[in-house]
Design a protein around this motif. Structure first.
Motif, PDB file in Angstrom:
ATOM      1  N   LEU A   1       0.823  -1.211   0.000  1.00  0.00           N
ATOM      2  CA  LEU A   1       0.000   0.000   0.000  1.00  0.00           C
ATOM      3  C   LEU A   1       0.856   1.260   0.000  1.00  0.00           C
ATOM      4  O   LEU A   1       0.436   2.294  -0.510  1.00  0.00           O
ATOM      5  CB  LEU A   1      -0.931   0.011   1.214  1.00  0.00           C
ATOM      6  N   LYS A   2       2.060   1.171   0.548  1.00  0.00           N
ATOM      7  CA  LYS A   2       2.938   2.346   0.632  1.00  0.00           C
ATOM      8  C   LYS A   2       3.300   2.894  -0.739  1.00  0.00           C
ATOM      9  O   LYS A   2       3.588   4.075  -0.875  1.00  0.00           O
ATOM     10  CB  LYS A   2       4.213   1.987   1.395  1.00  0.00           C
ATOM     11  N   SER A   3       3.285   2.060  -1.757  1.00  0.00           N
ATOM     12  CA  SER A   3       3.713   2.507  -3.081  1.00  0.00           C
ATOM     13  C   SER A   3       2.553   2.868  -4.006  1.00  0.00           C
ATOM     14  O   SER A   3       2.782   3.183  -5.168  1.00  0.00           O
ATOM     15  CB  SER A   3       4.569   1.416  -3.730  1.00  0.00           C
ATOM     16  N   LEU A   4       1.328   2.828  -3.502  1.00  0.00           N
ATOM     17  CA  LEU A   4       0.179   3.126  -4.370  1.00  0.00           C
ATOM     18  C   LEU A   4      -0.018   4.628  -4.519  1.00  0.00           C
ATOM     19  O   LEU A   4       0.204   5.392  -3.577  1.00  0.00           O
ATOM     20  CB  LEU A   4      -1.085   2.489  -3.805  1.00  0.00           C
ATOM     21  N   PRO A   5      -0.462   5.068  -5.687  1.00  0.00           N
ATOM     22  CA  PRO A   5      -0.615   6.499  -5.934  1.00  0.00           C
ATOM     23  C   PRO A   5      -1.869   7.120  -5.316  1.00  0.00           C
ATOM     24  O   PRO A   5      -1.996   8.333  -5.287  1.00  0.00           O
ATOM     25  CB  PRO A   5      -0.680   6.578  -7.464  1.00  0.00           C
ATOM     26  N   GLU A   6      -2.798   6.309  -4.834  1.00  0.00           N
ATOM     27  CA  GLU A   6      -4.017   6.868  -4.236  1.00  0.00           C
ATOM     28  C   GLU A   6      -4.383   6.097  -2.974  1.00  0.00           C
ATOM     29  O   GLU A   6      -3.979   4.961  -2.783  1.00  0.00           O
ATOM     30  CB  GLU A   6      -5.173   6.855  -5.238  1.00  0.00           C
ATOM     31  N   PRO A   7      -5.148   6.744  -2.079  1.00  0.00           N
ATOM     32  CA  PRO A   7      -5.503   6.086  -0.827  1.00  0.00           C
ATOM     33  C   PRO A   7      -6.429   4.894  -1.033  1.00  0.00           C
ATOM     34  O   PRO A   7      -7.239   4.872  -1.951  1.00  0.00           O
ATOM     35  CB  PRO A   7      -6.199   7.169  -0.012  1.00  0.00           C
ATOM     36  N   VAL A   8      -6.272   3.917  -0.153  1.00  0.00           N
ATOM     37  CA  VAL A   8      -7.080   2.699  -0.187  1.00  0.00           C
ATOM     38  C   VAL A   8      -7.588   2.431   1.224  1.00  0.00           C
ATOM     39  O   VAL A   8      -6.840   2.545   2.194  1.00  0.00           O
ATOM     40  CB  VAL A   8      -6.239   1.494  -0.673  1.00  0.00           C
ATOM     41  N   ALA A   9      -8.855   2.078   1.326  1.00  0.00           N
ATOM     42  CA  ALA A   9      -9.408   1.610   2.596  1.00  0.00           C
ATOM     43  C   ALA A   9      -9.327   0.086   2.584  1.00  0.00           C
ATOM     44  O   ALA A   9      -9.667  -0.547   1.581  1.00  0.00           O
ATOM     45  CB  ALA A   9     -10.856   2.065   2.755  1.00  0.00           C
ATOM     46  N   VAL A  10      -8.872  -0.488   3.681  1.00  0.00           N
ATOM     47  CA  VAL A  10      -8.815  -1.939   3.814  1.00  0.00           C
ATOM     48  C   VAL A  10      -9.892  -2.337   4.806  1.00  0.00           C
ATOM     49  O   VAL A  10      -9.891  -1.891   5.957  1.00  0.00           O
ATOM     50  CB  VAL A  10      -7.432  -2.413   4.300  1.00  0.00           C
ATOM     51  N   ALA A  11     -10.834  -3.146   4.347  1.00  0.00           N
ATOM     52  CA  ALA A  11     -11.952  -3.593   5.180  1.00  0.00           C
ATOM     53  C   ALA A  11     -11.745  -5.064   5.519  1.00  0.00           C
ATOM     54  O   ALA A  11     -11.764  -5.911   4.625  1.00  0.00           O
ATOM     55  CB  ALA A  11     -13.265  -3.386   4.440  1.00  0.00           C
ATOM     56  N   LEU A  12     -11.537  -5.344   6.784  1.00  0.00           N
ATOM     57  CA  LEU A  12     -11.297  -6.717   7.234  1.00  0.00           C
ATOM     58  C   LEU A  12     -12.611  -7.407   7.551  1.00  0.00           C
ATOM     59  O   LEU A  12     -13.406  -6.920   8.348  1.00  0.00           O
ATOM     60  CB  LEU A  12     -10.394  -6.726   8.465  1.00  0.00           C
ATOM     61  N   VAL A  13     -12.823  -8.542   6.903  1.00  0.00           N
ATOM     62  CA  VAL A  13     -13.981  -9.380   7.189  1.00  0.00           C
ATOM     63  C   VAL A  13     -13.452 -10.582   7.976  1.00  0.00           C
ATOM     64  O   VAL A  13     -12.723 -11.401   7.435  1.00  0.00           O
ATOM     65  CB  VAL A  13     -14.664  -9.865   5.898  1.00  0.00           C
ATOM     66  N   PRO A  14     -13.772 -10.658   9.261  1.00  0.00           N
ATOM     67  CA  PRO A  14     -13.217 -11.739  10.063  1.00  0.00           C
ATOM     68  C   PRO A  14     -13.772 -13.103   9.667  1.00  0.00           C
ATOM     69  O   PRO A  14     -14.794 -13.194   8.975  1.00  0.00           O
ATOM     70  CB  PRO A  14     -13.608 -11.370  11.493  1.00  0.00           C
ATOM     71  N   PRO A  15     -13.095 -14.160  10.105  1.00  0.00           N
ATOM     72  CA  PRO A  15     -13.555 -15.513   9.789  1.00  0.00           C
ATOM     73  C   PRO A  15     -15.011 -15.708  10.194  1.00  0.00           C
ATOM     74  O   PRO A  15     -15.452 -15.218  11.218  1.00  0.00           O
ATOM     75  CB  PRO A  15     -12.643 -16.409  10.630  1.00  0.00           C
ATOM     76  N   GLY A  16     -15.738 -16.395   9.348  1.00  0.00           N
ATOM     77  CA  GLY A  16     -17.130 -16.718   9.650  1.00  0.00           C
ATOM     78  C   GLY A  16     -18.129 -15.660   9.220  1.00  0.00           C
ATOM     79  O   GLY A  16     -19.310 -15.940   9.106  1.00  0.00           O
ATOM     80  N   ALA A  17     -17.672 -14.443   8.990  1.00  0.00           N
ATOM     81  CA  ALA A  17     -18.582 -13.382   8.558  1.00  0.00           C
ATOM     82  C   ALA A  17     -18.456 -13.220   7.045  1.00  0.00           C
ATOM     83  O   ALA A  17     -17.375 -13.320   6.488  1.00  0.00           O
ATOM     84  CB  ALA A  17     -18.236 -12.066   9.250  1.00  0.00           C
ATOM     85  N   GLY A  18     -19.547 -12.997   6.404  1.00  0.00           N
ATOM     86  CA  GLY A  18     -19.503 -12.623   5.000  1.00  0.00           C
ATOM     87  C   GLY A  18     -19.343 -13.728   3.986  1.00  0.00           C
ATOM     88  O   GLY A  18     -18.943 -13.466   2.866  1.00  0.00           O
ATOM     89  N   ALA A  19     -19.647 -14.959   4.335  1.00  0.00           N
ATOM     90  CA  ALA A  19     -19.499 -16.051   3.372  1.00  0.00           C
ATOM     91  C   ALA A  19     -20.364 -15.826   2.132  1.00  0.00           C
ATOM     92  O   ALA A  19     -19.919 -16.077   1.010  1.00  0.00           O
ATOM     93  CB  ALA A  19     -19.841 -17.383   4.023  1.00  0.00           C
ATOM     94  N   ALA A  20     -21.571 -15.317   2.321  1.00  0.00           N
ATOM     95  CA  ALA A  20     -22.455 -15.070   1.172  1.00  0.00           C
ATOM     96  C   ALA A  20     -21.892 -13.986   0.272  1.00  0.00           C
ATOM     97  O   ALA A  20     -21.940 -14.094  -0.948  1.00  0.00           O
ATOM     98  CB  ALA A  20     -23.851 -14.694   1.662  1.00  0.00           C
ATOM     99  N   GLN A  21     -21.354 -12.941   0.881  1.00  0.00           N
ATOM    100  CA  GLN A  21     -20.784 -11.846   0.086  1.00  0.00           C
ATOM    101  C   GLN A  21     -19.544 -12.330  -0.662  1.00  0.00           C
ATOM    102  O   GLN A  21     -19.330 -11.961  -1.808  1.00  0.00           O
ATOM    103  CB  GLN A  21     -20.438 -10.659   0.996  1.00  0.00           C
TER     104      GLN A  21
END
Length: 152
Positions: free
Chosen positions: A71-91
């Protein structure tokens, strides 16, 4: 004597702490299954990190480490969204994710691509840049072939 002790083991809590320490302009979001729906309303770039407990799947820790550096070398900001284990299987299935750990890239809520599994730093960094530069597209299916029913 082994220097590897309980406090040096990469746990899910340590993975969350590592991602929470991302340097600006990047940011970290921790999501549950309900929070995934809000990602489609977020502006800018978002990497959805489908994680597993690093004690069970060490590649989750490895991916967090190289992601923070990449991420340090990317030209634009990025949000990192952590989906913990067990959550979000359908998504995850909706975006065609079949492996953990995985990253799904979104721009203004639109699907760009995904990076599944672990790879070395140089390959990951190159692929991440390609993914973030990609146009918004339709998410892939989950790999189930659809055969139309024959007409009578």
């Amino acid at each position: 004597m082994n220097d590897f002790n309980e406090f040096s083991r990469p746990t899910l809590a340590r993975l969350q702490e590592r991602l929470a320490a991302l340097a600006p302009p990047h940011c970290f979001l921790e999501l549950d299954a309900n929070g995934l729906a809000t990602l489609e309303q977020m502006p800018g770039l978002v990497l959805v990190f489908f994680a597993e407990d690093p004690l069970k799947l060490p590649e989750a820790w490895d991916l967090a480490v190289i992601l923070a550096d990449a991420l340090k070398s990317l030209p634009e900001p990025v949000a990192v969204a952590l989906v913990p284990p067990g959550a979000g299987a359908a998504q995850a299935g909706r975006w065609g994710v079949t492996l953990r750990p995985s990253l799904v890239a979104l721009r203004a809520g639109g699907y760009l691509a995904s990076l599944e599994g672990m790879m070395d730093w140089s390959e990951f960094s190159q692929r991440l840049r390609q993914v973030l530069a990609a146009p918004v597209s339709r998410p892939p299916g989950i790999g189930i072939p659809v055969n139309p029913a024959p007409h009578p």
